[in-house]
Motif scaffolding. Structure first.
Motif, short mmCIF file in Angstrom:
data_model
loop_
_atom_site.label_atom_id
_atom_site.label_comp_id
_atom_site.label_asym_id
_atom_site.label_seq_id
_atom_site.Cartn_x
_atom_site.Cartn_y
_atom_site.Cartn_z
N TYR A 94 -32.63 -36.11 17.79
CA TYR A 94 -31.33 -35.39 18.06
C TYR A 94 -30.69 -35.41 16.78
N SER A 95 -29.31 -34.07 16.64
CA SER A 95 -28.74 -34.23 16.11
C SER A 95 -27.27 -35.33 16.16
N PHE A 96 -26.98 -35.53 14.72
CA PHE A 96 -25.88 -36.28 14.72
C PHE A 96 -24.77 -36.42 14.09
N PHE A 97 -23.65 -36.96 14.87
CA PHE A 97 -22.54 -35.93 14.37
C PHE A 97 -21.45 -37.25 14.81
N LYS A 120 -22.85 -24.80 14.02
CA LYS A 120 -23.62 -24.28 15.49
C LYS A 120 -22.64 -25.29 16.27
N TYR A 121 -22.42 -26.33 15.88
CA TYR A 121 -22.01 -27.54 17.52
C TYR A 121 -21.91 -26.90 18.53
N ASP A 122 -22.59 -27.49 19.60
CA ASP A 122 -21.94 -27.33 20.82
C ASP A 122 -22.32 -28.48 21.60
N GLU A 123 -21.21 -28.89 22.15
CA GLU A 123 -20.39 -30.06 22.37
C GLU A 123 -21.41 -30.20 24.23
N SER A 124 -21.85 -28.99 24.86
CA SER A 124 -22.59 -28.68 26.04
C SER A 124 -23.95 -29.02 25.90
N LYS A 125 -24.18 -29.46 24.50
CA LYS A 125 -25.90 -30.23 24.45
C LYS A 125 -25.54 -31.50 23.62
N ASP A 126 -24.64 -32.47 23.99
CA ASP A 126 -24.96 -33.54 24.04
C ASP A 126 -24.93 -34.61 25.07
N GLN A 127 -25.98 -34.84 24.15
CA GLN A 127 -26.43 -36.07 25.28
C GLN A 127 -26.10 -37.01 25.82
N ILE A 128 -25.37 -37.47 24.70
CA ILE A 128 -24.42 -38.76 24.68
C ILE A 128 -23.37 -38.91 23.39
N ARG A 129 -22.19 -39.39 24.40
CA ARG A 129 -21.19 -39.42 22.69
C ARG A 129 -21.02 -41.35 23.24
N VAL A 130 -20.01 -41.77 22.28
CA VAL A 130 -20.00 -43.16 22.30
C VAL A 130 -19.05 -43.31 20.88
N LYS A 131 -18.30 -44.58 20.99
CA LYS A 131 -17.02 -45.07 20.53
C LYS A 131 -17.50 -45.45 20.04
N VAL A 132 -16.87 -45.90 18.39
CA VAL A 132 -17.03 -47.29 17.80
C VAL A 132 -15.59 -47.34 17.02
#
Length: 167
Positions: A94-97, A120-132
């Motif tokens: 995965y790309s890591f942002f 060219k980051y595309d939010e629709s292609k996110d696998q997961i998002r976490v808040k830390v």
């Protein structure tokens, strides 16, 4: 003979200049590796320096997607399914942002692994998002560095450590 000598000198001078530039890369490519619960974790990134700059909120603005390194987007590879902060992340690359904030950071694992920066980051292609929650570093980190140990991945740069719990 003199022409050959001059050409040889020129060739050596150009070669040495190229070697010097290669050694002084502003943000050298780095790799962090480790095992967490049987999964091989590999993080590939370019490691920029602080160079007297204020990083969080300035060079890396709050509230904007950042490639979590320099040059190409940072990549995160896991050889087995894992959980990141309680969310399932399937095996893969995965790309890591990161979207930094003053008191928290959103970590993004995006299915589009090959990207230059976050342009060219595309939010629709996110696998997961976490808040830390970032933590104050025990020491100042001149270079961006990732560590993989125990059940953690930690991004450290300037005066922040951004930890991720992996299981």
């Amino acid at each position: 003979m003199k022409k050959l000598k001059n050409l040889t000198f020129l060739f050596v001078a150009v070669l040495m200049t190229g070697v010097t530039f290669a050694q002084k890369k502003a943000s050298p490519a780095e790799t962090a590796k480790g095992k967490i619960n049987g999964s091989e974790i590999t993080i590939k990134y370019s490691s920029p320096s602080v160079k007297g700059r204020e990083i969080w909120g300035e060079l890396v603005p709050y509230g904007k997607v950042w490639r979590a390194g320099a040059n190409e987007a940072t990549t995160f590879t896991t050889t087995k399914d894992i959980t990141v902060e309680g969310q399932k992340l399937p095996a893969g690359t995965y790309s890591f942002f990161v979207i930094p904030g003053k008191d928290s950071a959103t970590i993004i694992f995006n299915k589009e692994a090959k990207q230059w920066g976050a342009y060219k980051y595309d939010e629709s292609k996110d696998q997961i998002r976490v808040k830390v929650k970032p933590k104050k570093s025990a020491k100042m980190n001149e270079r961006l560095v990732y560590t993989v140990n125990n059940n953690n991945v930690i991004l450290s740069w300037e005066n922040w450590d951004i930890p991720l719990v992996i299981k």
